[in-house]
Design a protein around this motif. Structure first.
Motif, PDB file in Angstrom:
ATOM      1  N   LYS A   7     -24.329  -0.456 -19.821  1.00  0.00           N
ATOM      2  CA  LYS A   7     -25.943  -1.275 -19.330  1.00  0.00           C
ATOM      3  C   LYS A   7     -25.843  -1.588 -20.702  1.00  0.00           C
ATOM      4  CE  LYS A   7     -26.184   3.417 -17.823  1.00  0.00           C
ATOM      5  NZ  LYS A   7     -27.249   4.365 -18.464  1.00  0.00           N
ATOM      6  N   GLU A   8     -26.509  -3.234 -21.026  1.00  0.00           N
ATOM      7  CA  GLU A   8     -26.976  -3.744 -22.132  1.00  0.00           C
ATOM      8  C   GLU A   8     -27.917  -3.340 -22.361  1.00  0.00           C
ATOM      9  OE1 GLU A   8     -27.791  -7.620 -20.538  1.00  0.00           O
ATOM     10  OE2 GLU A   8     -25.936  -8.137 -20.615  1.00  0.00           O
ATOM     11  N   ALA A   9     -27.702  -3.464 -23.606  1.00  0.00           N
ATOM     12  CA  ALA A   9     -29.033  -2.447 -24.152  1.00  0.00           C
ATOM     13  C   ALA A   9     -29.209  -2.699 -25.934  1.00  0.00           C
ATOM     14  CB  ALA A   9     -28.932  -0.778 -25.101  1.00  0.00           C
ATOM     15  N   PRO A  10     -30.038  -2.386 -26.767  1.00  0.00           N
ATOM     16  CA  PRO A  10     -29.945  -3.666 -27.633  1.00  0.00           C
ATOM     17  C   PRO A  10     -28.893  -2.900 -29.077  1.00  0.00           C
ATOM     18  CG  PRO A  10     -32.417  -2.458 -27.006  1.00  0.00           C
ATOM     19  CD  PRO A  10     -30.904  -1.605 -26.129  1.00  0.00           C
ATOM     20  N   ASP A  11     -28.564  -2.183 -28.589  1.00  0.00           N
ATOM     21  CA  ASP A  11     -26.920  -1.472 -29.497  1.00  0.00           C
ATOM     22  C   ASP A  11     -26.009  -1.452 -28.917  1.00  0.00           C
ATOM     23  OD1 ASP A  11     -27.463   0.462 -27.944  1.00  0.00           O
ATOM     24  OD2 ASP A  11     -26.809   2.177 -28.765  1.00  0.00           O
ATOM     25  N   GLY A  12     -26.152  -2.463 -28.107  1.00  0.00           N
ATOM     26  CA  GLY A  12     -24.292  -3.167 -27.561  1.00  0.00           C
ATOM     27  C   GLY A  12     -24.543  -2.721 -26.309  1.00  0.00           C
ATOM     28  N   ILE A  13     -23.686  -2.321 -25.609  1.00  0.00           N
ATOM     29  CA  ILE A  13     -22.817  -2.288 -24.138  1.00  0.00           C
ATOM     30  C   ILE A  13     -22.646  -0.744 -23.725  1.00  0.00           C
ATOM     31  CG2 ILE A  13     -21.515  -3.122 -22.111  1.00  0.00           C
ATOM     32  CD1 ILE A  13     -23.054  -4.955 -23.191  1.00  0.00           C
ATOM     33  N   ARG A  14     -23.837  -0.202 -23.952  1.00  0.00           N
ATOM     34  CA  ARG A  14     -23.302   1.245 -23.227  1.00  0.00           C
ATOM     35  C   ARG A  14     -22.239   1.868 -22.324  1.00  0.00           C
ATOM     36  NH1 ARG A  14     -29.791   4.003 -24.045  1.00  0.00           N
ATOM     37  NH2 ARG A  14     -29.826   2.358 -26.000  1.00  0.00           N
ATOM     38  N   VAL A  15     -21.826   3.064 -22.891  1.00  0.00           N
ATOM     39  CA  VAL A  15     -20.788   3.018 -20.979  1.00  0.00           C
ATOM     40  C   VAL A  15     -20.868   4.382 -20.408  1.00  0.00           C
ATOM     41  CG1 VAL A  15     -18.613   2.607 -20.205  1.00  0.00           C
ATOM     42  CG2 VAL A  15     -19.146   0.816 -21.830  1.00  0.00           C
ATOM     43  N   SER A  16     -20.840   4.608 -19.575  1.00  0.00           N
ATOM     44  CA  SER A  16     -20.529   5.717 -19.077  1.00  0.00           C
ATOM     45  C   SER A  16     -19.639   6.036 -18.101  1.00  0.00           C
ATOM     46  CB  SER A  16     -22.063   6.333 -18.189  1.00  0.00           C
ATOM     47  OG  SER A  16     -23.013   6.325 -18.717  1.00  0.00           O
ATOM     48  N   LEU A  17     -18.836   7.184 -18.747  1.00  0.00           N
ATOM     49  CA  LEU A  17     -16.937   6.986 -17.629  1.00  0.00           C
ATOM     50  C   LEU A  17     -17.150   8.284 -16.562  1.00  0.00           C
ATOM     51  CD1 LEU A  17     -14.705   5.157 -20.397  1.00  0.00           C
ATOM     52  CD2 LEU A  17     -15.547   3.995 -17.498  1.00  0.00           C
ATOM     53  N   ARG A  18     -16.767   8.247 -15.820  1.00  0.00           N
ATOM     54  CA  ARG A  18     -16.211   9.280 -15.198  1.00  0.00           C
ATOM     55  C   ARG A  18     -14.987   9.441 -14.002  1.00  0.00           C
ATOM     56  NH1 ARG A  18     -20.022  10.171 -17.602  1.00  0.00           N
ATOM     57  NH2 ARG A  18     -22.142  11.522 -16.732  1.00  0.00           N
ATOM     58  N   ALA A  19     -14.258  10.551 -14.027  1.00  0.00           N
ATOM     59  CA  ALA A  19     -12.934  10.674 -13.785  1.00  0.00           C
ATOM     60  C   ALA A  19     -12.737  11.819 -12.407  1.00  0.00           C
ATOM     61  CB  ALA A  19     -11.966  10.513 -14.887  1.00  0.00           C
ATOM     62  N   LEU A  20     -12.053  11.895 -11.498  1.00  0.00           N
ATOM     63  CA  LEU A  20     -11.616  12.780 -10.838  1.00  0.00           C
ATOM     64  C   LEU A  20     -10.390  12.865 -11.120  1.00  0.00           C
ATOM     65  CD1 LEU A  20     -13.768  10.935  -7.699  1.00  0.00           C
ATOM     66  CD2 LEU A  20     -14.088  13.271  -8.847  1.00  0.00           C
ATOM     67  N   SER A  21      -9.245  12.154 -11.217  1.00  0.00           N
ATOM     68  CA  SER A  21      -7.940  12.623 -11.365  1.00  0.00           C
ATOM     69  C   SER A  21      -7.710  12.476 -12.532  1.00  0.00           C
ATOM     70  CB  SER A  21      -7.339  10.669 -10.832  1.00  0.00           C
ATOM     71  OG  SER A  21      -7.547  10.223 -11.490  1.00  0.00           O
ATOM     72  N   GLU A  22      -6.111  12.456 -12.971  1.00  0.00           N
ATOM     73  CA  GLU A  22      -5.809  12.918 -13.561  1.00  0.00           C
ATOM     74  C   GLU A  22      -6.035  11.994 -15.466  1.00  0.00           C
ATOM     75  OE1 GLU A  22      -3.410  16.066 -14.543  1.00  0.00           O
ATOM     76  OE2 GLU A  22      -4.445  16.024 -12.695  1.00  0.00           O
ATOM     77  N   VAL A  23      -6.887  10.847 -14.735  1.00  0.00           N
ATOM     78  CA  VAL A  23      -7.022   9.958 -15.870  1.00  0.00           C
ATOM     79  C   VAL A  23      -8.062   9.842 -16.726  1.00  0.00           C
ATOM     80  CG1 VAL A  23      -8.078   7.782 -16.706  1.00  0.00           C
ATOM     81  CG2 VAL A  23      -6.645   8.043 -14.257  1.00  0.00           C
ATOM     82  N   ASP A  24      -7.425  10.824 -18.291  1.00  0.00           N
ATOM     83  CA  ASP A  24      -8.528  11.300 -19.148  1.00  0.00           C
ATOM     84  C   ASP A  24     -10.033  10.140 -19.767  1.00  0.00           C
ATOM     85  OD1 ASP A  24      -9.675  12.687 -21.170  1.00  0.00           O
ATOM     86  OD2 ASP A  24      -7.779  13.143 -22.013  1.00  0.00           O
ATOM     87  N   VAL A  25     -10.443  10.221 -19.326  1.00  0.00           N
ATOM     88  CA  VAL A  25     -11.108   8.803 -19.686  1.00  0.00           C
ATOM     89  C   VAL A  25     -11.910   9.308 -21.328  1.00  0.00           C
ATOM     90  CG1 VAL A  25     -12.198   7.462 -17.294  1.00  0.00           C
ATOM     91  CG2 VAL A  25     -13.699  10.258 -18.624  1.00  0.00           C
ATOM     92  N   GLY A  26     -12.136  10.991 -21.994  1.00  0.00           N
ATOM     93  CA  GLY A  26     -11.990  11.427 -22.516  1.00  0.00           C
ATOM     94  C   GLY A  26     -11.099  10.483 -23.908  1.00  0.00           C
ATOM     95  N   ALA A  27     -10.053  10.825 -23.283  1.00  0.00           N
ATOM     96  CA  ALA A  27      -9.150   9.922 -24.604  1.00  0.00           C
ATOM     97  C   ALA A  27      -9.493   8.130 -24.983  1.00  0.00           C
ATOM     98  CB  ALA A  27      -7.940   9.926 -24.154  1.00  0.00           C
ATOM     99  N   ILE A  28      -9.809   7.608 -23.387  1.00  0.00           N
ATOM    100  CA  ILE A  28     -10.673   6.148 -23.703  1.00  0.00           C
ATOM    101  C   ILE A  28     -11.373   5.997 -24.358  1.00  0.00           C
ATOM    102  CG2 ILE A  28     -10.953   4.403 -22.026  1.00  0.00           C
ATOM    103  CD1 ILE A  28      -9.036   5.300 -19.562  1.00  0.00           C
TER     104      ILE A  28
END
Length: 321
Positions: free
Chosen positions: A265-286
Motif C-alpha cells: 500500500k502506498e502511504a505517506p510514510d512509505g510502502i506498507r506491506v502485509s504478508l501472510r503464509a500458509l506454508s513453511e515460509v517464515d514471513v516474520g523473518a522476511i
C-alpha cells in the motif's frame, strides 16, 4: 514470559500512582483491544491511567464500537516521563512514533506483546510468543494483579483475540483461546454485531477499490506468491482511507495456488506491506529484514521506494529463504 516477569509487572503497576498506556502506530484490533482492555481494568481498579497511540490519531471505521475511544489522550498530551508505562502489541521502539520518547523516559517500561520478533526494549518484558494475541497476555496480567474483568474490558480483549486469530480460523487458535473467548462472552458481548462491523461491513467505495486491486493481482507460480497493491491514486479516486483496507490481505490470501500472500500500500510514510503464509515460509523473518516484524504466518513492515521495487525485494527474499 516467566512468572517472575509477570510478578514484577504486576508489582510495578500496583505500586504506581498512575500508569500510561500506548500501542503502535496505525493500531489494529489486537493493539487497540489490548490497550483499551487494560485501560478499563485500571479505571475499574481505581488506578489512574491515560492511553494513546502515535499520529495519525485516528482508528479505522471497523473499530469505532470499542468502548473508551472517546477517553483517549492525544499523543501531544501524553506524559513526557511516566512513572510506569505499558506498551501493547508493539515489537520495537520505533513503532511508537512520537511516543517513543516518553517510553525511553519512563521510570519503568513494561512491554506487553506476543510477537516472537519483539526487540525486548522494556525494563520488564511480558512477551509470550505462544499467545494467540497480546490480549491473552493482558488477561494473564490482570489475573496476576487480582483484577476482575468487566464488560468494557471484555469487549476490547475479545476484539484482540478474534482479530489476531482470524475469527478463530488461524493455526494459533488453541483450546486456551476458546476458553478465554468463552470467559469473555460471558459478559454478554454482542458477538454478531462485533463480527459484522469488524469483518463484513464496508462502504461500497471500498468494494470498488477491492475490485481495482484484485483486477491487478498477480500470481507468481514459481514462488507460489499472490500479490497486489493499493495506490494513492486508488484511494483518492474511490474516496477510501488507507485504514479501511486492513482486511484486503484476507481476501488476497484465498488464492488456492498461493502459499504466500502480499499486499503493498502506498502511504505517506512509505510502502506498507502485509504478508501472510500458509506454508513453511517464515514471513516474520522476511519482515524483520525490512525493519518490520510479526509471526511466522503473519507479518508486516513499511519500506521506502516504489511498489515494484519493494515487491521485487520481497521476491528476492522468498527465493533466498
Amino acid at each position: 514470559m516467566t512468572d517472575h516477569e509477570l510478578q514484577r509487572a504486576a508489582a510495578a503497576i500496583a505500586g504506581a500512582s498512575s500508569v500510561a498506556l500506548a500501542c503502535h502506530v496505525n493500531p489494529d484490533g489486537d493493539a487497540l483491544g489490548s490497550m483499551l482492555g487494560m485501560f478499563h481494568l485500571c479505571r475499574a481498579a481505581g488506578k489512574p491511567a491515560v492511553a494513546s497511540w502515535p499520529e495519525p490519531f485516528v482508528v479505522a471505521p471497523h473499530y469505532t464500537y470499542l468502548p473508551g475511544l472517546d477517553l483517549m489522550t492525544k499523543p501531544a498530551d501524553f506524559p513526557a516521563a511516566p512513572d510506569v508505562m505499558l506498551t501493547f502489541d508493539c515489537g520495537s521502539l520505533d513503532r511508537l512514533g512520537s511516543l517513543a520518547a516518553p517510553a525511553q523516559a519512563a521510570a519503568e517500561l513494561i512491554v506487553v506483546d506476543h510477537h516472537v520478533t519483539n526487540d525486548r526494549f522494556g525494563t520488564i518484558n511480558l512477551i509470550d510468543a505462544d499467545a494467540a494475541a497480546t490480549a491473552v497476555v493482558v488477561r494473564a496480567l490482570a489475573a496476576q494483579l487480582g483484577w476482575s474483568l468487566n464488560a468494557e474490558a471484555a469487549v476490547c480483549l475479545y476484539t484482540g483475540i478474534v482479530t489476531d486469530t482470524g475469527r478463530f480460523q488461524y493455526s494459533n487458535t488453541t483450546p486456551a483461546v476458546f476458553e478465554l473467548a468463552g470467559e469473555l462472552s460471558g459478559f454478554g458481548l454482542p458477538i454478531a454485531a462485533i463480527s459484522r462491523q469488524l469483518f463484513e461491513e464496508h462502504r461500497f467505495a471500498y468494494l470498488q477499490l477491492v475490485a481495482d486491486c484484485l483486477g491487478r493481482a498477480e500470481l507468481d507460480r514459481e514462488l507460489r506468491l499472490v500479490s497486489t497493491s493499493v495506490t494513492a491514486a486508488d484511494l483518492r479516486r474511490r474516496g477510501v482511507e488507507i485504514d479501511e483496507t486492513e482486511g484486503l490481505i484476507d481476501i488476497v490470501r484465498r488464492a488456492s495456488e498461493a502459499e504466500v500472500a502480499c499486499v503493498l500500500k502506498e502511504a505517506p510514510d512509505g510502502i506498507r506491506v502485509s504478508l501472510r503464509a500458509l506454508s513453511e515460509v517464515d514471513v516474520g523473518a522476511i519482515a524483520v529484514t525490512f525493519g518490520g516484524g510479526g509471526h511466522r504466518y503473519a507479518a508486516g513492515f513499511t519500506a521506502a521506494g516504489s511498489v515494484p521495487a519493494v515487491l521485487a525485494a520481497i521476491k528476492a527474499a522468498l527465493r533466498a529463504q
